[in-house]
Enzyme design. Sequence first.
Site, short mmCIF file in Angstrom:
data_model
loop_
_atom_site.label_atom_id
_atom_site.label_comp_id
_atom_site.label_asym_id
_atom_site.label_seq_id
_atom_site.Cartn_x
_atom_site.Cartn_y
_atom_site.Cartn_z
N GLU A 15 51.04 26.85 25.46
CA GLU A 15 50.77 25.92 24.35
C GLU A 15 52.05 25.54 23.60
O GLU A 15 52.18 24.41 23.11
CB GLU A 15 49.75 26.55 23.39
CG GLU A 15 48.36 26.63 24.05
CD GLU A 15 47.38 27.45 23.23
OE1 GLU A 15 47.66 28.66 23.03
OE2 GLU A 15 46.36 26.91 22.80
N GLU B 28 43.22 32.62 28.77
CA GLU B 28 42.41 33.20 27.68
C GLU B 28 40.98 33.50 28.11
O GLU B 28 40.39 34.49 27.67
CB GLU B 28 42.40 32.24 26.47
CG GLU B 28 43.70 32.20 25.69
CD GLU B 28 44.69 31.17 26.22
OE1 GLU B 28 44.53 30.71 27.38
OE2 GLU B 28 45.64 30.83 25.48
#
Length: 692
Positions: A105, A125
């Site tokens: 990210e 995740e």
Amino acid sequence: MSEVVRISREGEVAIVEIDNPPVNATSQAVRRALLDAVQRAQSESETRAIVIAGAGRTFTAGGDISEFGKPPREPHLPDVINRIEESGKPIVVAWHGTALGGGCEIGLGAHKRIITKDGLIGLPEVKLGLLPGAGGTQRLPRLIGPVAALDLIATGRMVGAEEALRIGLVDAIAETDLRREAVALARSLIGQMQPRLSLQATPAAEPEAWQAMVDRVNREAKGRIAPLRAIELVSQSLTLAFGVAQANERRAFFELMSSDQSLALRHIFSAERETGKRPELSSARPRDISHIGIIGAGTMGSGIAVAFLDAGFRVTLVEADESALQAGVERVSGLYQRSIRSGRMDDATRVARLALLNPTTEMAKLAETGLVIEAVFEDMAIKLELMKQLGRLLPASTLVASNTSYLDLEQMADALPGPERFLGLHFFSPAHVMKLVEVVRARRTSPEAVATGLAIARKLKKIAVVTGVCEGFIGNRILAKFRAQCEFMLEEGALPREIDIAMEGFGLAMGPFAVQDLAGLDIAYARRKRLAATRTPDERDVPLVDRLVEEGRLGQKAGRGWYLYDNGKRSADPAVDAIIRMHAAGSGRPQRNFNAADIQNRIVAAMVNEGAKILGEGIAARAFEIDLVLVHGYGFPAWRGGPMHYADRVGLKNILSIAKTAAMRDGKGFEVAPLLEDLAQSQRRFADLDAN
Ligand code: 3HC
Ligand code: NAI
């Protein structure tokens, strides 16, 4: 400036380097220091471009898992990344090793991305029951399109440099020197308007491709909630403003963080990393072994050989005679051919791997190896003879392991001169694929031998669990109780498909009866015959498997077992239903209807009960090891955390102390499962035991 982030300079380019070993996780200290460093570089007049890089073996593995579940502390990663994106000076991210989760990210916030040839990027995740929580669900679809983004977010798979370039996730692959090439890229951007993903629209998806991806994610979710939330959030990147959707993403991230599923998956993540750390072995030095011997090249021996060849070991593979040896070598080649056909391996790799294989019928050749693993027939007489032979042929220091599923390792150790070098290495089929290995410590096994077993499993990239000796070790012993409950329920009114559907609903990839059909009912039959002599009259026994096998219902290979098979397609067999109903009626047991929860609870309670006994007896040292065995060897859903974690979550909080107290009290553990109707009842029972 904190030492977890350093700034250096190449002329007008500032290099901001994250240095937080072992994996540069984005802890609070890193977030703070990264924000400070970026702001400082932005305010310095001599800096005209910025490179964000990672020190050590990896860019960053993302959010710091040790902070999960605690109140979040500022600065939050989404805010840090928003600041990076807003920078008026160009920012390039230089990815190496793995850029995962928050690490990916950060790169999506930067204006350009460059990666090493062997670098890997991913948003894993979902494997922790979460979603990207720092803009990933919104920026990734804007960069690579919603279909590809949903694929990566919902599967959590990592992509290599080539694929990343193809799908537009990176702008360049570094040829030789990542740092130098990242600086050059940053310099080339000076003076230009920098693209901000958050200000761009997500490219429209081809409706059919999007629907196909959504269908796939729904199909593969199998009870997991995070992939379903991924569909929702990636969809929002098409319909909502970035800021609104990012706030939704953050909310979803924290909701998932406190979910049972995430807790379970994080439990498994840390269990996988803890299992190899055993304080009692801290002074034992594992042997450095690069050449191993395998005796028996059947189903298991050939798979074990491939597992070792793939990890770069030399393998001497011994068979009883030339024709068995040829068949064994063909089995090994066949496994490699399959990898080539599926595109997982190229021919040069296959040739290189097979060059490490030395097939032979001469047992004496094993003297050159550091560890010999026997995978011959499951027959004690043959194994004992082999141990004597190895005692004569091998140097006294060579380690010897058995892959037996059920036979008594102590008896084998008795037959081998130097029993301290003997251990069990119980692989699971197919051995080159399954991640679990039970490292079995017999009474006289030396700490050095156990430590070597663990070190070897690590080299094979497998998950090793140390177990003591008992019938079936940890996994097969619990499986036996699981299976027994299934058969008890048949005797009380359930049918195989009801049990299979209930357990698939619980999250198992395949129900227990379908699994038994796949493996062949003859295996259970042979074991039942072996145990018949020691079965006591008060032991509850359901002889349905005998009945089926004696009618030729051996499972899928015979076209009929618990089910009927037509071209691999499974259907219920009315004749089997009739056999079960007749047996049940004759058993005198009260008949009842089972719903899915009854079935699931009863099976899980039986597993938990046996797990507690295994702990009480010291066969497993730690409850999470039992969870690892069931998750990695038997398809127990990882998102339920394994049976012991699950029991804890549903309320059997005192299970460990109860197991120990009961085991100490009567010397044989406690037996509640046969009395159970469901876990609620089991809970009351545990409470009773506790009170007494
Ligand atoms: N946070 C904290 N510690 C971590 C970590 C993380 N994200 N990832 C790994 N570690 C620790 C491990 O616990 C281990 O500690 P130990 O030495 O004390 O046992 C050490 O780093 C080394 O890890 P491995 O043994 O797993 O090393 P490998 O080289 O085999 O694997 C890896 C490295 C591929 C990075 C692997 O550790 C991994 O997959 N880590 C998890 C990655 C992940 O899930 N990241 C997403 C986090 S969530 C997130 O980023 C939220 C964001 O969206 C806001
Ligand atoms: P298998 O029958 O497929 O292979 C056994 C091989 O050993 C045969 O190729 C045979 O020729 C060879 N062999 C027998 N005696 C030998 C000797 N004296 N010297 C050299 N080779 C000899 O059996 P499988 O399934 O591979 O099982 C092997 C062992 O692994 C057994 O102990 C079994 O319990 C265990 N195991 C099996 C699992 C499975 O799913 N099949 C799973 C885990 C363990």
